[in-house]
Each structure stands twice: as structure tokens, then as C-alpha cells.
Scaffold this motif. Structure first.
Motif, PDB file in Angstrom:
ATOM      1  N   SER A 569       0.854  -1.191   0.000  1.00  6.22           N
ATOM      2  CA  SER A 569       0.000   0.000   0.000  1.00  6.22           C
ATOM      3  C   SER A 569       0.884   1.233   0.000  1.00  6.22           C
ATOM      4  O   SER A 569       1.830   1.328   0.788  1.00  6.22           O
ATOM      5  CB  SER A 569      -0.897  -0.001   1.238  1.00  6.22           C
ATOM      6  N   SER A 570       0.574   2.185  -0.862  1.00  4.93           N
ATOM      7  CA  SER A 570       1.372   3.409  -0.923  1.00  4.93           C
ATOM      8  C   SER A 570       0.983   4.345   0.221  1.00  4.93           C
ATOM      9  O   SER A 570      -0.062   4.191   0.845  1.00  4.93           O
ATOM     10  CB  SER A 570       1.186   4.098  -2.268  1.00  4.93           C
ATOM     11  N   SER A 571       1.850   5.327   0.471  1.00  4.37           N
ATOM     12  CA  SER A 571       1.622   6.280   1.558  1.00  4.37           C
ATOM     13  C   SER A 571       1.916   7.693   1.059  1.00  4.37           C
ATOM     14  O   SER A 571       2.732   7.890   0.156  1.00  4.37           O
ATOM     15  CB  SER A 571       2.539   5.941   2.738  1.00  4.37           C
ATOM     16  N   TYR A 582      19.376   7.453   3.441  1.00  2.00           N
ATOM     17  CA  TYR A 582      18.781   6.099   3.389  1.00  2.00           C
ATOM     18  C   TYR A 582      17.282   6.188   3.172  1.00  2.00           C
ATOM     19  O   TYR A 582      16.713   5.531   2.291  1.00  2.00           O
ATOM     20  CB  TYR A 582      19.102   5.355   4.686  1.00  2.00           C
ATOM     21  N   LEU A 583      16.611   7.022   3.966  1.00  3.45           N
ATOM     22  CA  LEU A 583      15.168   7.162   3.865  1.00  3.45           C
ATOM     23  C   LEU A 583      14.764   7.726   2.518  1.00  3.45           C
ATOM     24  O   LEU A 583      13.786   7.267   1.892  1.00  3.45           O
ATOM     25  CB  LEU A 583      14.663   8.065   4.993  1.00  3.45           C
ATOM     26  N   SER A 584      15.509   8.696   2.029  1.00  3.72           N
ATOM     27  CA  SER A 584      15.209   9.303   0.729  1.00  3.72           C
ATOM     28  C   SER A 584      15.321   8.266  -0.387  1.00  3.72           C
ATOM     29  O   SER A 584      14.492   8.220  -1.305  1.00  3.72           O
ATOM     30  CB  SER A 584      16.160  10.461   0.470  1.00  3.72           C
ATOM     31  N   ASP A 585      16.346   7.429  -0.273  1.00  2.67           N
ATOM     32  CA  ASP A 585      16.571   6.393  -1.272  1.00  2.67           C
ATOM     33  C   ASP A 585      15.429   5.371  -1.293  1.00  2.67           C
ATOM     34  O   ASP A 585      14.934   4.966  -2.355  1.00  2.67           O
ATOM     35  CB  ASP A 585      17.906   5.694  -0.955  1.00  2.67           C
ATOM     36  N   VAL A 586      15.008   4.954  -0.095  1.00  2.00           N
ATOM     37  CA  VAL A 586      13.902   3.988  -0.005  1.00  2.00           C
ATOM     38  C   VAL A 586      12.610   4.600  -0.530  1.00  2.00           C
ATOM     39  O   VAL A 586      11.852   3.961  -1.275  1.00  2.00           O
ATOM     40  CB  VAL A 586      13.728   3.505   1.452  1.00  2.00           C
ATOM     41  N   ARG A 587      12.355   5.852  -0.162  1.00  5.55           N
ATOM     42  CA  ARG A 587      11.124   6.501  -0.639  1.00  5.55           C
ATOM     43  C   ARG A 587      11.105   6.624  -2.158  1.00  5.55           C
ATOM     44  O   ARG A 587      10.047   6.493  -2.781  1.00  5.55           O
ATOM     45  CB  ARG A 587      11.001   7.897  -0.001  1.00  5.55           C
ATOM     46  N   HIS A 588      12.269   6.855  -2.722  1.00  5.69           N
ATOM     47  CA  HIS A 588      12.354   6.942  -4.191  1.00  5.69           C
ATOM     48  C   HIS A 588      11.876   5.637  -4.828  1.00  5.69           C
ATOM     49  O   HIS A 588      11.097   5.636  -5.798  1.00  5.69           O
ATOM     50  CB  HIS A 588      13.795   7.244  -4.607  1.00  5.69           C
ATOM     51  N   ASP A 589      12.339   4.512  -4.275  1.00 10.04           N
ATOM     52  CA  ASP A 589      11.943   3.222  -4.850  1.00 10.04           C
ATOM     53  C   ASP A 589      10.504   2.839  -4.493  1.00 10.04           C
ATOM     54  O   ASP A 589       9.845   2.108  -5.243  1.00 10.04           O
ATOM     55  CB  ASP A 589      12.905   2.121  -4.390  1.00 10.04           C
ATOM     56  N   LEU A 595       1.987   0.509  -7.357  1.00  5.79           N
ATOM     57  CA  LEU A 595       1.059   0.048  -8.393  1.00  5.79           C
ATOM     58  C   LEU A 595      -0.314   0.667  -8.168  1.00  5.79           C
ATOM     59  O   LEU A 595      -0.771   0.765  -7.017  1.00  5.79           O
ATOM     60  CB  LEU A 595       0.925  -1.476  -8.347  1.00  5.79           C
ATOM     61  N   ASP A 596      -0.951   1.085  -9.252  1.00  2.79           N
ATOM     62  CA  ASP A 596      -2.347   1.469  -9.104  1.00  2.79           C
ATOM     63  C   ASP A 596      -3.189   0.190  -9.114  1.00  2.79           C
ATOM     64  O   ASP A 596      -2.670  -0.916  -9.263  1.00  2.79           O
ATOM     65  CB  ASP A 596      -2.785   2.453 -10.185  1.00  2.79           C
ATOM     66  N   ILE A 603      -0.453  -7.575 -12.277  1.00  2.00           N
ATOM     67  CA  ILE A 603       0.662  -8.289 -11.642  1.00  2.00           C
ATOM     68  C   ILE A 603       0.180  -9.628 -11.084  1.00  2.00           C
ATOM     69  O   ILE A 603       0.807 -10.678 -11.285  1.00  2.00           O
ATOM     70  CB  ILE A 603       1.287  -7.423 -10.516  1.00  2.00           C
ATOM     71  N   ILE A 604      -0.925  -9.601 -10.370  1.00  2.00           N
ATOM     72  CA  ILE A 604      -1.475 -10.829  -9.773  1.00  2.00           C
ATOM     73  C   ILE A 604      -1.851 -11.826 -10.860  1.00  2.00           C
ATOM     74  O   ILE A 604      -1.588 -13.029 -10.750  1.00  2.00           O
ATOM     75  CB  ILE A 604      -2.690 -10.487  -8.887  1.00  2.00           C
TER      76      ILE A 604
END
Length: 1005
Positions: A569-571, A582-589, A595-596, A603-604
Motif C-alpha cells: 500500500s502506498s503512503s 537512506y530514507l530518501s533512497d527507499v522513498r524513491h523506490d 502500483l495502481d 501483476i497478480i
């Protein structure tokens, strides 16, 4: 004869006790409109008149309409009363009922045997059950002496019947196979893996029956129960990928639960109940069947039509259940989109509604419905709906409604709210179908676990010690930041080095264990950041693997990235900048991989596809409940789940999927399984005792299976790397040790269990101790099947690809494949076995066994083409085989007799060359030769006339074989020509002639 006495006759005897009238084979032929039809015409017409009070002309018109229904789903609708037509004297169309569901005694129940159905490939069904002249159940009876199992000949024959005489299955409800002792059933068209035993004869008990056959036939075929099954317990679900309609019929626990629910809903007492049907056992379908019966109530005299509300607590579950209801063709289910729409639908004051909603849409709803007593509420995952005030709002709105709670996991022993709201008194569960029940029935596969390296596992009580060890080489800023906010399990679980090591272990394990069988996996990280870290690490290790295999870096990376997908789930926090690198890098990915809704569905869908490169779904919370992908065989778990969440998650691996999936596997990296009792402590021990078992259990089963075989092998000297002759000598010694046919079937059953256990564990290192034994035993099965059964072994087809490949290699290397090879009479090597001079006795005996097997196979195929022509050859082969097995003929003389038969058979095959006919017409001549004619000249002319009749595009145009009226005209012409040729039994001749023509003169339209 043994099949008749041991299987077919006991079947008919039990059915007659249940009230079925027996119809002899000759009578069922007379009762039909020709041997190519399957409905008992007059019985059907009479029933239509009796049930609907219509005249004979109308009834005959209905019968004619039935002959043109060529779809099982459409026929089922008609059987349930979805059919009307114009009737003389009535202004409106009249609904026509083929079956009286409310008055069982107003129907005719007939059972017949040896039902011959004429077609291009004619078939004879052992036992067929008719209601009002319409065939509903086909029973294939096989003698227990045949030693067949669930993948055996009886299932193959049902498949052949469905393919070759589809007319018999247009109205079919389900099929049955039985050996006179055990009984299994399956829906029309269902693969054998989805067949099952009806274990519970509720409301009766097993003790009420003398044997399992009597119990099974009562449960499935007692007239009133069969009507209930037909009316309410068969659905057609649409395959999302192919659009094909898949028929499903209930299992015994679904029938039991729905009828308990229905009785309580219709009664005057408590109108509630709690149903636990474990995950993967068809809980959503149980709700569909319940809705179908509550809506249709065809077999009940009740006239009320309640409104039904199906509730879940999450949008994804609401979507899943709504999809199931729609795919199963349930009439007009309405998925509610908003609170206002729910209130509007609830207050329509109509009957027969089916609403599907989430319980959250009851938030703030307090005004009671005036007609709430007419509502029946089915609550999915009911233990979760009692949270906050949602349960109170629900009951305030529907104070007098009937409430039934469904759950896929057991209810916690201290969960008083759920028991209070859904259970009656101290009842507990209205119906229970637990984990052990589902595994025992084959409805789900068992779940095993294995713990990985302890140095990777995170123990809460050692957080500070582990932190100091694992983060010793990290930058001071990182250490200070983590210590300042407090070290958590998640911090340790996401340590980069740990994630990289686990990703490597996952890929190595998956590539060796899971990928060869075409199965897939989930990786469960501790949080959303862990999902990203695992995606990166997995891409890296898989890319390196493909580079080593020779791909360029770009190709390897693209291929690796396609193998996994992140689902979470996105945030709103994901797109916020951060000074923490580190946090910036993770948020980027997290932004990159989000996925919408449509992308997630795609994907499923790709994950569920066999052969699609997407092999891993990397998750943390999503897809751990309500996600049903049978292709998933393993879950790599790195999230300390507990209780309900743990049970829900691991059940993603328990769905049945083909022969290669023996169990679902949980690979534990976080250490849950070291404290499994603690993780599941809130449940009753009997409810979760076998939810998850150590893989050591499977290793123990392999050892036990081999121990069962040891008595057979005790005196057999096996030498590794034996030559073909030495290995054959070993096999002959075991054949002698086994001795008789019964002992052989016992050995084969135990050998298959051993191979299955090996297959389920391979390539776990524990199998290495048994690899040579497996190869030796598998080769012996190929050899001994010919010796004991005089037939070709087809066992290899039951095993997974990796086991088949290993066994094939062994058979080729040792030369056993050449000993066991089945040759056709046209193969030059076929004739070499007849040269017996200077051959040792053992080799001559092997040749005699092989020749019997080969000739049996050849003549089985020939008999299918022209039974009258080849029956004498087949009878002679069986006679020689019998005398050889009884010791009346030695091997050398057996070979001589087989050689004579083979030569004569070969001559018969070539005899057309001097006849003046081509091969097709000569076969027709040989067929006509079996009829009594005045002279050979008439017979030759008759052959030419009939050959011309079916060969001509004028009298038999393209597609003639599919046009009933044209076939009837051709039969009439054959009858006339036979009469002119002075054939004494000319009236009988058109049927076998048409059967031959369907095989040899058919023309594609």
C-alpha cells in the motif's frame, strides 16, 4: 465378470434399496430414440405431462427441444425450471418443469447398466442414473483386482466418455468411479485431482451403513439428496483468462453447513450460527451455495424469499467475494459502493435481494429496518467485524435478522464477542471443517516449515547484543540515529548484509526446489522498506546468476527484474523529501514500484499464469489474506507474524495445484517456527495442532515409506552399476519373490507412496540416501507391469518433470527401456522376439511376456476400429495369455502361438490387396461378412453400394456425421440396400455400418 460382481452389481443393488428402479440394457435401448440418443423418450414425455399438466403434443415438443441443448450449463438451468414455451389454450408462455423438486415421489428414478451410446467412437457406460428419463449421473465401476488408484483407468474412461459421447453429459450433474468398496465423485468435466470422497453422510452417521459404498451412494444418490444437489449445489464459474465455464459441485462439508444454516434460518429458534471452514477449502463457494439455496429453495415448500446481505471487513475481500458470486452466475448480486447506496438498498422493502458490502458502510447507522426479520446476513471473517462499534451498528440496523458468521481460521478461545454474536448457547461452531479435515480430503495440501540459519534469525530478547554485532561496521551517524529512537526488530531484519544473504538463499532454494516444477513464491518482509530492500537484493543475485550463464549484463538485469514484483500500500509520505539519505533512497523506490489498482490486478494475473516469468511477489501486509493463487508453493517469511495473521499468511501456500505440489512450504528466516506454540497460543490446541509441521515430518514419511518396501527387497542382491542382464536378473528375482498378482498390487501401491515421498522432498539433501533405491524401484515397476499385468506401464506420467527425467535417464542407461519398449506389428523389431534358438530360457520368457503385451495393445486399437473383424484375434491372444499364466504353455510354445496369430493378423491387414477393394471398403466388406447373406456376389455388390453411398459428396456431404436427419436417411438407404441384397437380418445392419462409417468415412465440414 469380476467388475460386474464386485463393483457394478453391488452398486445397482444399493441403488435399488434407495428406491431406484432397474432398467435392463435391452430395455434402455428400446426406450431411446436410437442408440445415438441418451434420453429415455417416453419416460421423459410422460413425466413432462404429469408434472406440468400439459398435453402429449406439448410434451413431445419439449422433448424435441431438449435434444438440441448441447451445453451442460444451459441444461442445468432448464432442469432447474428456467424454461418456458407456448402451450395450447394459454395466452402466456408456461414455465415447464422437467423435475418436481418439491415432491420427490412425483419423479421416476431409474438406473440402467451397460448403456451403449453410438457415436464416431461408441462407448458403453457401466451404470447411468436417470430422473424422468434424463441421464444425471454416470458411474464407472472397476474391479478392486485392477489395483487402480485415483489416477487410474476408471477416471480415464470417464474422460473418454465425455470426449467421445458428449451427448451423455449435456444433462449430467456429476460422475462417480467405484471399485465396489470405495467411491469418488467429480463434477462434469472435472480433472481427477478435483474428485473426492463424500465422507460424512450427515444427518446420518457412518455407523448407519454397512460399508463405504452404501454410505457414498446414499450421500450422493438418495433421491431427495440428489434433487437437493441438482437444485442448489452446482455452479458454473467463469475462468477469467479463458472465459471457459468451469463446473463445480459441492463437497460434503459445504452441503452439510448450508443445510444446517438453511434449517436454522427457516426455524423458529435461534437464527444464528458460526461456521469455520479452513482456508482453501471453498468457504466463498459455501456462501454462494447458501445464497443459492436461500434464494431458490427449490426443494422446500417454503415460499418466503429473504433478502441476503454478504458482509466483509475489507475492500479486497468484498471484491473477491463479489467476483465469486458473479462468476458463479448467481442472479443479480449487487456490490454496494457507498454508505448512502447501502441505506437505499436496505430500505427498498423488496424481496430476493442479494447485497454485497463491507461492514464499514454501517458506520453511524442506527435506524432499524422495519422488515429486518426478512434479512439473512452472511458475515465473512466474522471475528474481525466485532471490532470498534461496527458490530453494534450492524445489529442496530438489522435487529431481527438472521446472522451467520463464516471464518477461514479458528476463533480464538477467549474471543467471547464472536461466540456470543454468532453461536447459539455453548454450541461453539454450527459447522466445523478444520485444517486436518481439508488435508485428509485433499481439499488443501499440508503446510510444512523449515527454519534457516539461526544467525539470520532475530530474537527480541537479544536485540541490543545483535545490534552491536551486526552494526559494528556501520557509520556512526547511522548507529546514533537508530539508538536515539530505539532499536527495533525491523532495524535488525533490514540490515543490508542480512537481506543480501537471505536473498541469495531464497534464489538458490527457489531455483533448486520450486522453479523446476513451474511453481511460484511470496517473500514477506517486515515492512514496506524491507520490500524494497528485498527487491534490490533479489534483482542483484538473479542478475549475477544469468550473467554466469552467459547473458549480457543488460539482458540479465531485464530478465531478473521481470521475475519479481513488489505489492504494498502506498503512503503520502512516499513522495516527501528527506535529509536522511537512506530514507530518501527507499522513498524513491517506493514511488518507483508502487502500483495502481489496475496494475496490481495485472501483476497478480501474471503471477497466477503458469510459465509467466513473474515468479516472486514481494509483500509485507498485502496479499496475505484473501489472496488465492494455487501456483504458489512456498512463502519465504521474514516478518514476525502471529495468531490470525500467521494462519492467514501461511494458508496462501495450501491450495491444490497439479501433481507437482505435494505441500506448501514456509521457509522461516525470522524465527517464528522456533516458538510456534507461543505464536498460536490464543487458539485451542486441537484447532491448530497441525496447521504447520516441521519439514522433518516429510523426511520421516520418506523413511517410513521405504521401510514398508524393505521386506520385499530383503533377499534381492542389488549391485550398483549393474549391466542390463544383471539388472534384469535382479528384477526377475523380485518378480519371483512377489509371486502373485495381489502381492504385486500391494508392492506397487507402496512403491508409488515411496516415489511420491521422494518427489515431495527432492532436492532436499535427505533424499540422496534413497536416490539409487528410487531408480531401481521405478525401473522395476516398468518391467513388472508387463510381467504381472501384460500391459505397458504408464506410471511415469503421474510424476513431476524432474522425477520423470531422472527415471528416464536411468532406464536408458541401464537398458531397461529397451526391455520394456512396446513395439507395433509394423515395427521390424517386433518380429525379432520369435527367434528363440540359442536364447536362454529367461530371455525367451521375457520375450513371451512382451509379445503378449504388444499384441494386446495392437488388438485393443484394432478392436476400436472394427470389433467384429478383430475380435477372433483378440480372443486367441487372451486364450494364449491365460494358458501361459496358468503354466499350461511354456514360454517357447507361447511365442510360437503368438507368432502364428501375428502372421495371420498381418495377412488379414494385407488381404484387401487381392480383393478388388481399397482398405476402407475392404474393412466394410469384412463387417458385412458377419451378417447372413444368400451369396458372396450379393455381399460384394452391397459393399460397393454402401461404400459409394458414404463416399459420395452428394449422398454424404461434408459434415454429414453431425447432421442427425442426414444420418437417419443414410441408415434407411443402407437398410433398403441390405434388403435388396437378401441379408436376412437387414434391420440390424445399419447401426454397425453407421458406426464403421463414422470412423472411416467422416468428412470435415
Amino acid at each position: 465378470m469380476s467388475e460386474y460382481l464386485l463393483a457394478e452389481k453391488p452398486c445397482v443393488d444399493e441403488l435399488r434399496v434407495l428406491g431406484w428402479r432397474y432398467l435392463k440394457p435391452k430395455d434402455n435401448e428400446l426406450a431411446r430414440d436410437g442408440l445415438n440418443q441418451v434420453i429415455l423418450r417416453d419416460e421423459c414425455i410422460t413425466a413432462i405431462q404429469r408434472i406440468n399438466s400439459v398435453d402429449e403434443e406439448t410434451a413431445r415438443a419439449v422433448y424435441s427441444d431438449l435434444l438440441h441443448i448441447h451445453d451442460n450449463g444451459q441444461f442445468t438451468k432448464v432442469l432447474r425450471g428456467d424454461y418456458s414455451r407456448t402451450v395450447a389454450g394459454e395466452a402466456k408462455k408456461k414455465t415447464i418443469h422437467l423435475i418436481d423438486f418439491k415432491k420427490t415421489a412425483n419423479n421416476q428414478f431409474a438406473v440402467t447398466t451397460q448403456l451403449y451410446v453410438q457415436a464416431q467412437k461408441s462407448r458403453i457406460a457401466d451404470v447411468v442414473l436417470y430422473i424422468n428419463g434424463i441421464p444425471l449421473v454416470v458411474i464407472e465401476a472397476k474391479s478392486p483386482l485392477a489395483g487402480k488408484d485415483k489416477s487410474g483407468e476408471a477416471f480415464d474412461q470417464i474422460k473418454q466418455y465425455e470426449r467421445d459421447v458428449p451427448r451423455l453429459f449435456y444433462s449430467n450433474l456429476f460422475n462417480v468411479v467405484t471399485d465396489g468398496a470405495q467411491l469418488l465423485y467429480g463434477a462434469t468435466g472435472a480433472p481427477s485431482e478435483f474428485w473426492g470422497v463424500w465422507k460424512d453422510p450427515w444427518p446420518k452417521k457412518s455407523a448407519d451403513f454397512s460399508n463405504l459404498l452404501a454410505q457414498g451412494l446414499y450421500a450422493l444418490c438418495e433421491p431427495s439428496r440428489l434433487l437437493d444437489l441438482l437444485a442448489h449445489f452446482a455452479v458454473f464459474e467463469t475462468d477469467a483468462d479463458t472465459g471457459a465455464s468451469i463446473k463445480k459441485i459441492c463437497r460434503y462439508q459445504q452441503f452439510r453447513a448450508v443445510n444446517k444454516l438453511y434449517e436454522r434460518a427457516q426455524g423458529d429458534g435461534a437464527r444464528k450460527g458460526l461456521i469455520w471452514h479452513t482456508q482453501g477449502s471453498g468457504k466463498s463457494l459455501t456462501m454462494v451455495y447458501a445464497t443459492l439455496k436461500l434464494r431458490a429453495h427449490l426443494t422446500s415448500k417454503e415460499v418466503s424469499s429473504p433478502n441476503i446481505l454478504v458482509l466483509t471487513d475489507r475492500v479486497d475481500l468484498d471484491d473477491q467475494i463479489s467476483k465469486t458470486f458473479i462468476d458463479c452466475g448467481l442472479p443479480n448480486p449487487m456490490q454496494i459502493e457507498s454508505l448512502s447506496k447501502l441505506q437505499e438498498a436496505l430500505r427498498q422493502k423488496t424481496h430476493g435481494l442479494v447485497l454485497l458490502s463491507t461492514i464499514q458502510k454501517f458506520e453511524g447507522s442506527k435506524v432499524p429496518l422495519e422488515d429486518s426479520a426478512n434479512w439473512i446476513v452472511l458475515v465473512d471473517e466474522c471475528h474481525r467485524t466485532q471490532e470498534k462499534d461496527l458490530g453494534a451498528y450492524l445489529r442496530a440496523t438489522l435487529p431481527n435478522s438472521c446472522f451467520f458468521g463464516f471464518t477461514g481460521t479458528p476463533v480464538k478461545r477467549n474471543d467471547r464477542d464472536t461466540y456470543t454474536n454468532f453461536s447459539e448457547g455453548i454450541e461453539g461452531y454450527l459447522d466445523k471443517y478444520g485444517i486436518d479435515d481439508a488435508v485428509a480430503d485433499g481439499a488443501t495440501v499440508p503446510i510444512r516449515y523449515t527454519g534457516r540459519k539461526t544467525e539470520w534469525q532475530v530474537e527480541p530478547e537479544k536485540l541490543d547484543i545483535l545490534f552491536d554485532q551486526w552494526f559494528a561496521h556501520e557509520q556512526d551517524e547511522t548507529i546514533d540515529r537508530l539508538k536515539q529512537r530505539g532499536v527495533t526488530i525491523a532495524d535488525l531484519a533490514k540490515h543490508p548484509k542480512r537481506v543480501e544473504l537471505i536473498a541469495y538463499d531464497i534464489w538458490t532454494h527457489f531455483r533448486e526446489y520450486i522453479q523446476p516444477d513451474g511453481l511460484k513464491a511470496q517473500i514477506v518482509g517486515i515492512d514496506r522498506a524491507a520490500v524494497i530492500l528485498y527487491k534490490r537484493a533479489l534483482d542483484k543475485v538473479i542478475t549475477e546468476h544469468f550473467i554466469r550463464e552467459g547473458l549480457s549484463k543488460g539482458e540479465a538485469l531485464a530478465k531478473a527484474q521481470a521475475m519479481s514484483a513488489c505489492v504494498y500500500s502506498s503512503s503520502q509520505e512516499d513522495d516527501k523529501p528527506s535529509e536522511d539519505a537512506y530514507l530518501s533512497d527507499v522513498r524513491h523506490d517506493l514511488q518507483k514500484h508502487k502500483l495502481d489498482k489496475q496494475e496490481e490486478k495485472e501483476i497478480i494475473k501474471n503471477f497466477e499464469k503458469k510459465g509467466h516469468p513473474l515468479s516472486f511477489l514481494i509483500v509485507c501486509n498485502k496479499l496475505l489474506t484473501g489472496f488465492d493463487a494455487p501456483i504458489e508453493a512456498v512463502m519465504y517469511l521474514d516478518n514476525p507474524l502471529k495468531e490470525h495473521n500467521l494462519l492467514q499468511a501461511i494458508a496462501r501456500t495450501n491450495r491444490v495445484y497439479g501433481k507437482n505440489k505435494q505441500f506448501g512450504l514456509i521457509v522461516d528466516y525470522i524465527g517464528i517456527t522456533k516458538k510456534l506454540d507461543e505464536a498460536l497460543a490464543t487458539y485451542r490446541s486441537e484447532d491448530v495442532a497441525h496447521a504447520l509441521k516441521d519439514l522433518d515430518t516429510q523426511r520421516g514419511e520418506l523413511k517410513a515409506a521405504f521401510t514398508e518396501l524393505k521386506p520385499f527387497l530383503r533377499d534381492i542382491k542389488q549391485e550398483e552399476g549393474s549391466s542390463k542382464l544383471a539388472l534384469k536378473k535382479e528384477y526377475d528375482a523380485l518378480v519371483q519373490a512377489i509371486g502373485g498378482e495381489d502381492a504385486w498390487y500391494n508392492f506397487r501401491r507402496k512403491a508409488k507412496t515411496f516415489i511420491r515421498c521422494y518427489e515431495a522432498l527432492s532436492p532436499d539433501p535427505s533424499v540422496l540416501d534413497y536416490t539409487n533405491n528410487l531408480r531401481w524401484i521405478a525401473g522395476f515397476i516398468q518391467y513388472a507391469t508387463q510381467v504381472f499385468e501384460q500391459k505397458e506401464s504408464l506410471e511415469l506420467g503421474d510424476y513431476s518433470e524432474k522425477i520423470r527425467e531422472m527415471i528416464h535417464t536411468h532406464l536408458d542407461v541401464t537398458g531397461i527401456s529397451t526391455i520394456c519398449k512396446i513395439r507395433n506389428i509394423t515395427d521390424p523389431d517386433f518380429w525379432q522376439d520369435f527367434q528363440t534358438s540359442s536364447k536362454p530360457e529367461a530371455e525367451i520368457r521375457t520375450a513371451a511376456i512382451r509379445k503378449g503385451t504388444e499384441l494386446k495393445k495392437v488388438l485393443t486399437e484394432k478392436m476400436a476400429e472394427n470389433p467384429l473383424r478383430y475380435a477372433p484375434f483378440s480372443e486367441r491372444v487372451m486364450d494364449v495369455l491365460k494358458r501361459f499364466q496358468q503354466g499350461q504353455l511354456d514360454a517357447a510354445n507361447t511365442l510360437k502361438e503368438y507368432e502364428n496369430i501375428a502372421n495371420e493378423l498381418n495377412a488379414e491387414e494385407q488381404s484387401y490387396k487381392d480383393s478388388g477393394f481399397d482398405q476402407r471398403a475392404y474393412g466394410l466388406f469384412k463387417l458385412l461378412e458377419t451378417f447372413d447373406t444368400k451369396n458372396i456376389i450379393n455381399l460384394e455388390q452391397l459393399t460397393k453400394d454402401i461404400d459409394a453411398l458414404y463416399a459420395s459428396d452428394q449422398t454424404a456431404p461434408k459434415g454429414w456425421q453431425s447432421r442427425e436427419q442426414l444420418r437417419k436417411e443414410l441408415r434407411q438407404q443402407v437398410r433398403m440396400k441390405a434388403h435388396e441384397a437378401q441379408v436376412s437380418d437387414f434391420r440390424e445392419l445399419p447401426v454397425p455400418v453407421e458406426e464403421y462409417a463414422l470412423k472411416h468415412y467422416a468428412k470435415v465440414a
